[in-house]
Design a protein around this motif. Structure first.
Motif, PDB file in Angstrom:
ATOM      1  N   LEU A   1      52.599  31.393  39.754  1.00 29.23           N
ATOM      2  CA  LEU A   1      53.566  32.050  40.631  1.00 29.23           C
ATOM      3  C   LEU A   1      54.060  31.098  41.715  1.00 29.23           C
ATOM      4  O   LEU A   1      53.281  30.335  42.289  1.00 29.23           O
TER       5      LEU A   1
ATOM      6  N   MET B   1      47.691  34.140  37.582  1.00 26.31           N
ATOM      7  CA  MET B   1      48.715  34.180  38.613  1.00 26.31           C
ATOM      8  C   MET B   1      48.980  32.796  39.207  1.00 26.31           C
ATOM      9  O   MET B   1      49.812  32.663  40.115  1.00 26.31           O
TER      10      MET B   1
ATOM     11  N   TYR C   1      52.100  36.551  47.479  1.00 25.89           N
ATOM     12  CA  TYR C   1      51.038  37.198  46.708  1.00 25.89           C
ATOM     13  C   TYR C   1      49.938  37.606  47.678  1.00 25.89           C
ATOM     14  O   TYR C   1      49.433  36.780  48.448  1.00 25.89           O
TER      15      TYR C   1
ATOM     16  N   SER D   1      48.390  47.935  41.542  1.00 21.74           N
ATOM     17  CA  SER D   1      49.290  47.663  42.662  1.00 21.74           C
ATOM     18  C   SER D   1      49.716  48.982  43.288  1.00 21.74           C
ATOM     19  O   SER D   1      49.752  50.012  42.611  1.00 21.74           O
TER      20      SER D   1
ATOM     21  N   HIS E   1      48.181  42.819  44.890  1.00 18.11           N
ATOM     22  CA  HIS E   1      47.280  42.919  43.740  1.00 18.11           C
ATOM     23  C   HIS E   1      46.019  43.645  44.196  1.00 18.11           C
ATOM     24  O   HIS E   1      45.115  43.056  44.767  1.00 18.11           O
TER      25      HIS E   1
ATOM     26  N   MET F   1      53.944  40.804  45.986  1.00 19.23           N
ATOM     27  CA  MET F   1      53.047  41.366  44.989  1.00 19.23           C
ATOM     28  C   MET F   1      51.715  41.668  45.664  1.00 19.23           C
ATOM     29  O   MET F   1      51.003  40.760  46.094  1.00 19.23           O
TER      30      MET F   1
ATOM     31  N   ALA G   1      49.844  32.552  49.147  1.00 17.86           N
ATOM     32  CA  ALA G   1      48.847  33.381  48.474  1.00 17.86           C
ATOM     33  C   ALA G   1      47.756  33.736  49.478  1.00 17.86           C
ATOM     34  O   ALA G   1      47.208  32.865  50.160  1.00 17.86           O
TER      35      ALA G   1
ATOM     36  N   ILE H   1      42.772  34.274  41.133  1.00 18.38           N
ATOM     37  CA  ILE H   1      44.150  33.899  40.791  1.00 18.38           C
ATOM     38  C   ILE H   1      44.183  33.187  39.440  1.00 18.38           C
ATOM     39  O   ILE H   1      45.050  33.466  38.591  1.00 18.38           O
TER      40      ILE H   1
END
Length: 371
Positions: free
Chosen positions: A300, A297, A260, A217, A206, A204, A308, A292
């Motif tokens: 996740l 998020m 992430y 995204s 972001h 992902m 992350a 986050i």
């Protein structure tokens, strides 16, 4: 534009031809395959995208000294990056804005008023109007070249840098950069040779995390190609048909990405994550945690498992993206690429190429249990 303004500008635009006898012409083929001839090395350049001064800085000791007009993207969209440019070259404040780098595009009248002997446009930054703008400027006798580090950077970066090397009289340095760029990419590619689809983590990205509504995204475009090259699978490309778009938070949460990656920089201090020139690593990491949590998020698996990260958004439109590719490959494929050293690449770029050095935190990661 009124006809009298065009006529008034034409004698000034013809001035470079007066020195053709003193210096040989420069013939280049840009990334659109257009053959362009300049009577001599340009001394007055208009940049459709101001951020391309950072690409010029890889080759030229004082790129700002050549720029007589540029788009508004650095001052309007990337104030921290612009501050770095003007700190190194205060004359940047005297360079006029000739139009919007996106949206309505450049003002032809403002471009002509700058009396350029070369205009450099971007395939990505000028959007769909790039071809029309090239034709309109070229019809008035001003050489125009197109380069690009955004739309398809994996294909066009080295070609674009070779073109810049030719027009800036820095061909040897451009070849040296090409060798570095090719070497870094070949090293990543060799590590990831034979990587199966099942081995690619779901990623992902972001974009502008915390600075814009969740969840921007990339779809198919710059970041998508870099994520794929670095051994990941871009979640946005599965839902977004264009180069950028929005993913619903619920979709992101149900997809449970393995990694992430937030992007930061332009919205630092405005809800986003500060990254890039002059940024302290601890400050960036703290902002990543806050974003986050605020974006919801934190549940996740990627966040809980220590996958992350945040990276400077500016890597999506600069030849220095080799640094980002190494960082991404380390995050996506630690078993194969864990020993890659993006910090060493930054140090080499600063020592051998950049007249506007990369200083400050350009990426950060969170350890497991940070939230």
């Amino acid at each position: 534009m009124k006809r009298r303004h065009l006529l008034a500008a034409l004698p000034l635009l013809a001035a470079p031809s007066l020195v053709r006898a003193q210096a040989g012409p420069i013939r280049v083929t840009d990334i659109n395959g257009r053959q362009v001839t300049l009577p001599r090395a340009p001394r007055r350049i208009v940049l459709g995208q101001a951020r391309h001064v950072l690409a010029m800085a890889l080759l030229h000791p004082d790129p700002v000294s050549l720029v007589v007009g540029w788009g508004d993207d650095l001052r309007r969209m990337n104030p921290p990056d612009y501050a770095t440019v003007r700190a190194r070259f205060p004359a940047a404040d005297d360079v006029p804005i000739v139009g919007r780098a996106q949206g309505d595009g450049l003002s032809l009248e403002n471009v002509l008023a700058a009396r350029p002997d070369l205009v450099i446009l971007s395939r990505g930054g000028a959007r769909g109007g790039a071809s029309e703008m090239v034709d309109r400027i070229a019809a008035l006798g001003v050489p125009v070249i197109t380069v690009d580090f955004f739309t398809n950077p994996m294909r066009d970066t080295r070609r674009s840098m070779a073109v810049l090397g030719q027009v800036l009289g820095q061909e040897e340095k451009a070849r040296a950069f090409e060798a570095l760029h090719a070497g870094r990419l070949e090293r990543i590619a060799s590590r990831l040779s034979g990587l199966g689809a099942a081995e690619r983590p779901k990623v992902m990205v972001h974009a502008h995390a915390g600075g814009t509504p969740c969840c921007g995204s990339p779809g198919h475009g710059a970041f998508d190609g870099m994520v794929s090259f670095a051994g990941g699978r871009n979640l946005g490309a599965e839902m977004i048909p264009g180069s950028t778009g929005q993913l619903a938070l619920e979709y992101v949460l149900t997809q449970a990405p393995d990694v992430y990656v937030a992007t930061g920089g332009p919205y630092g201090g405005r809800g986003g994550i500060p990254l890039g020139p002059g940024v302290d690593e601890a400050e960036a990491r703290k902002a990543l945690v806050e974003v986050i949590r605020r974006s919801r998020m934190d549940s996740l698996p990627a966040v809980r498992n220590g996958n992350a990260h945040a990276i400077w958004h500016g890597f999506n439109d600069t030849p220095a993206h080799v640094v980002m590719l190494e960082a991404l490959a380390r995050w996506f494929q630690p078993a194969r690429c864990g020993d890659l050293d993006p910090a060493a690449t930054v140090a080499e770029l600063n020592a051998r190429f950049l007249s506007i050095p990369m200083e400050g935190a350009h990426w950060v990661s969170l350890p497991p249990g940070a939230l």
